[in-house]
Design an enzyme around this catalytic site. Structure first.
Site, PDB file in Angstrom:
ATOM      1  CG  HIS A  25      -2.034  -0.976   1.156  1.00 18.38           C
ATOM      2  ND1 HIS A  25      -2.258  -1.917   2.124  1.00 18.38           N
ATOM      3  CD2 HIS A  25      -2.989  -1.192   0.202  1.00 18.38           C
ATOM      4  CE1 HIS A  25      -3.294  -2.665   1.797  1.00 18.38           C
ATOM      5  NE2 HIS A  25      -3.755  -2.254   0.631  1.00 18.38           N
ATOM      6  NE  ARG A  51      -6.894   1.008   0.352  1.00 17.83           N
ATOM      7  CZ  ARG A  51      -6.892  -0.282   0.058  1.00 17.83           C
ATOM      8  NH1 ARG A  51      -7.496  -1.145   0.846  1.00 17.83           N
ATOM      9  NH2 ARG A  51      -6.263  -0.742  -1.012  1.00 17.83           N
ATOM     10  CG  ASP A 217     -10.410  -6.974  -1.207  1.00 24.61           C
ATOM     11  OD1 ASP A 217     -10.823  -6.402  -0.192  1.00 24.61           O
ATOM     12  OD2 ASP A 217      -9.365  -7.627  -1.243  1.00 24.61           O
ATOM     13  CD  GLU A 243     -10.549 -10.943  -0.708  1.00 26.43           C
ATOM     14  OE1 GLU A 243     -10.625 -11.685  -1.717  1.00 26.43           O
ATOM     15  OE2 GLU A 243      -9.509 -10.331  -0.386  1.00 26.43           O
ATOM     16  CD  GLU A 271      -6.963  -8.846   2.828  1.00 27.29           C
ATOM     17  OE1 GLU A 271      -7.606  -9.344   1.888  1.00 27.29           O
ATOM     18  OE2 GLU A 271      -6.344  -7.770   2.741  1.00 27.29           O
ATOM     19  CG  ASP A 294      -0.283 -11.513   3.821  1.00 26.95           C
ATOM     20  OD1 ASP A 294      -0.547 -10.727   2.900  1.00 26.95           O
ATOM     21  OD2 ASP A 294       0.894 -11.803   4.166  1.00 26.95           O
ATOM     22  CG  HIS A 321      -3.899 -10.831   1.307  1.00 28.29           C
ATOM     23  ND1 HIS A 321      -2.867 -10.131   1.885  1.00 28.29           N
ATOM     24  CD2 HIS A 321      -4.560  -9.957   0.519  1.00 28.29           C
ATOM     25  CE1 HIS A 321      -2.926  -8.868   1.481  1.00 28.29           C
ATOM     26  NE2 HIS A 321      -3.928  -8.736   0.644  1.00 28.29           N
ATOM     27  CD  GLU A 341      -4.801 -11.429  -3.722  1.00 26.89           C
ATOM     28  OE1 GLU A 341      -4.753 -11.885  -2.563  1.00 26.89           O
ATOM     29  OE2 GLU A 341      -5.204 -10.278  -4.003  1.00 26.89           O
TER      30      GLU A 341
HETATM   31  C1  LIG Z   1      -7.461  -4.144  -3.021  1.00 26.02           C
HETATM   32  C2  LIG Z   1      -7.632  -4.354  -1.548  1.00 26.02           C
HETATM   33  O1  LIG Z   1      -8.289  -3.256  -0.992  1.00 26.02           O
HETATM   34  C3  LIG Z   1      -6.335  -4.576  -0.819  1.00 26.02           C
HETATM   35  O2  LIG Z   1      -5.483  -3.494  -1.030  1.00 26.02           O
HETATM   36  C4  LIG Z   1      -5.667  -5.867  -1.233  1.00 26.02           C
HETATM   37  C5  LIG Z   1      -6.438  -7.034  -0.761  1.00 26.02           C
HETATM   38  O3  LIG Z   1      -7.147  -6.995   0.219  1.00 26.02           O
HETATM   39  C6  LIG Z   1      -6.349  -8.289  -1.509  1.00 26.02           C
HETATM   40  O4  LIG Z   1      -5.550  -8.389  -2.425  1.00 26.02           O
HETATM   41  O5  LIG Z   1      -7.089  -9.190  -1.167  1.00 26.02           O
HETATM   42 MG   LIG Z   2      -8.522  -8.762   0.278  1.00 28.92          MG
END
Ligand SMILES: C[C@H](O)[C@H](O)CC(=O)C(=O)O
Ligand SMILES: [Mg+2]
Length: 397
Positions: A25, A51, A217, A243, A271, A294, A321, A341
């Site tokens: 991020h 964000r 998401d 998600e 995640e 994650d 994640h 992913e």
């Molecule tokens: C895109 C989502 O807000 C976040 O940055 C990434 C994520 O939660 C995901 O890849 O799953």
């Molecule tokens: Mg996500």
């Protein structure tokens, strides 16, 4: 034949790095990942557009290096920055130095239980994960084997990926099996926001055709009622999964949401969950269909093996994640992780770039949405730290 004794761990070091990479991020302006994405902070208009405005990138990347007595260095990157570096140097390092890298179970246990009074989830588990992944990298390097060999070996010849980003239409062109988009409008934007969300999904569906997976998401932004209404409206547009719709603390809400969504739509989350105990809640309460730990945040590979076994017994898929190489080496070894992913970190995102760019060298990327197991055939996690990035070591011990 005498058994092989590996060199002991001599030194643990923790560094911080800014600019993308494991803290994905932490991007420059104009990146899709910071463009009016719905969050739990969206109810405050001043934090709605970006964000970064509420501090999503304050931590930056943590780099953990573990050096063995013979000079071999294992390393890993995760999110956590300076506070995690403090925890690694001042607290966790003592459980590794002088020990054998083969003792990862005992080391994990001691890292977890010695920090339990201020840890259990979040930053502390990120730090523990970073150490654990660096340890597996070291083990692989000392044994001259890729980590996936140490985890039981590949159960298939290649990985297949879905892509996360603002352009599922591009992801389709690149050969991915699906595209996951960030939801842009949360409950505070009312019925207009909900209609805009549905219109964006409809627009993307018209671009990618009926059969391409599309997912949303929601980054913890919704409540059960809004998520249910969204899921029902999105069903006829073929949304495959919804998600992280609500707060990761609201296990009861996830249980309800899973009952509410239309048949055939999957609920996914995890995640921001950690350890076997957190995931046990998700599974025993039947909160979701797919768990998404994650690897750099859930406790590392040592803990993920336990989470994954639990998920298998509950008939749940484990699709980590993000996590780059830490996910690739894991997913290739598990039957209940049928795909992975790929986070599209190009600002557009209109190109496929390595997920943790620019921090790692040799980081493989999917080609035509796939990655051959041979792309992982290097010792450890198979990547090097990019020597051109500026590393800072804020603490020593
Ligand atoms: C895109 C989502 O807000 C976040 O940055 C990434 C994520 O939660 C995901 O890849 O799953
Ligand atoms: Mg996500």
């Amino acid at each position: 034949m005498p058994i092989v004794t590996l060199p002991k761990i001599k030194h643990v070091r923790a560094f911080t790095v800014r600019g993308g990479g494991a803290d994905y991020h932490d991007q420059g302006e104009g990146h899709w990942i910071d463009d009016h994405i719905a969050t739990p902070m969206s109810k405050y208009p001043e934090y709605r557009q970006s964000r970064q405005s509420f501090g999503i990138n304050v931590l930056g990347t943590l780099v953990v290096e573990i050096e063995a007595e013979d000079g071999t260095i294992g390393f890993a990157v995760t999110t956590g920055g300076e506070p995690a570096a403090y925890i690694v140097e001042k607290h966790l390092a003592r459980f590794l130095e002088g020990r054998s890298p083969t003792d990862y179970e005992k080391i994990w246990d001691q890292m977890y239980f010695s920090t339990q009074y201020y840890g259990r989830k979040g930053l502390v588990i990120n730090a523990i994960s970073g150490v654990d992944l660096a340890l597996w990298d070291l083990l692989g390097k000392l044994r001259q084997e890729p980590v996936y060999h140490l985890l039981g070996g590949a159960v298939r010849d290649e990985l297949q990926f879905y892509a996360t980003g603002a352009r599922p239409d591009k992801a389709k062109e690149f050969g991915f099996i699906g595209g996951k988009m960030a939801l842009h409008h949360g409950p505070a934007e009312g019925i207009d926001g909900l209609k805009k969300n549905i219109a964006e999904l409809a627009d993307m569906r018209s671009k990618v055709g009926d059969d391409f997976w599309l997912m949303w998401d929601c980054w913890m932004a919704l409540d059960v009622d809004y998520a249910t209404r969204l899921a029902i409206a999105a069903h006829e547009l073929g949304l495959k999964w919804i998600e992280e719709a609500i707060s990761p603390d609201d296990y009861w809400g996830y249980q309800q949401l899973k009952r509410n969504v239309p048949k055939g739509m999957l609920v996914t989350t995890g995640e921001h969950e950690a350890t076997r105990w957190g995931f046990r809640m998700l599974m025993e309460m039947d909160c979701c269909d797919i768990i998404q730990p994650d690897v750099g945040w859930c406790g590392g590979v040592t803990e993920l093996l336990k989470i994954s076994a639990l998920a298998d017994a509950h008939g749940k898929m484990v699709v980590p994640h993000g996590s780059s190489v830490y996910s690739y080496h894991f997913v290739i070894t598990r039957h209940n992780s049928p795909f992975a992913e790929f986070l599209m970190m190009h600002p557009g995102p209109t190109e496929v770039v390595p997920m943790f760019h620019p921090q790692l060298l040799g980081e493989p990327v999917p080609e035509n949405g796939r990655m051959k197991v041979t792309a992982l055939d290097k010792p450890g996690f198979g990547v090097d730290l990019n020597p051109d990035i500026a590393m800072h070591r804020p603490y020593t011990h």
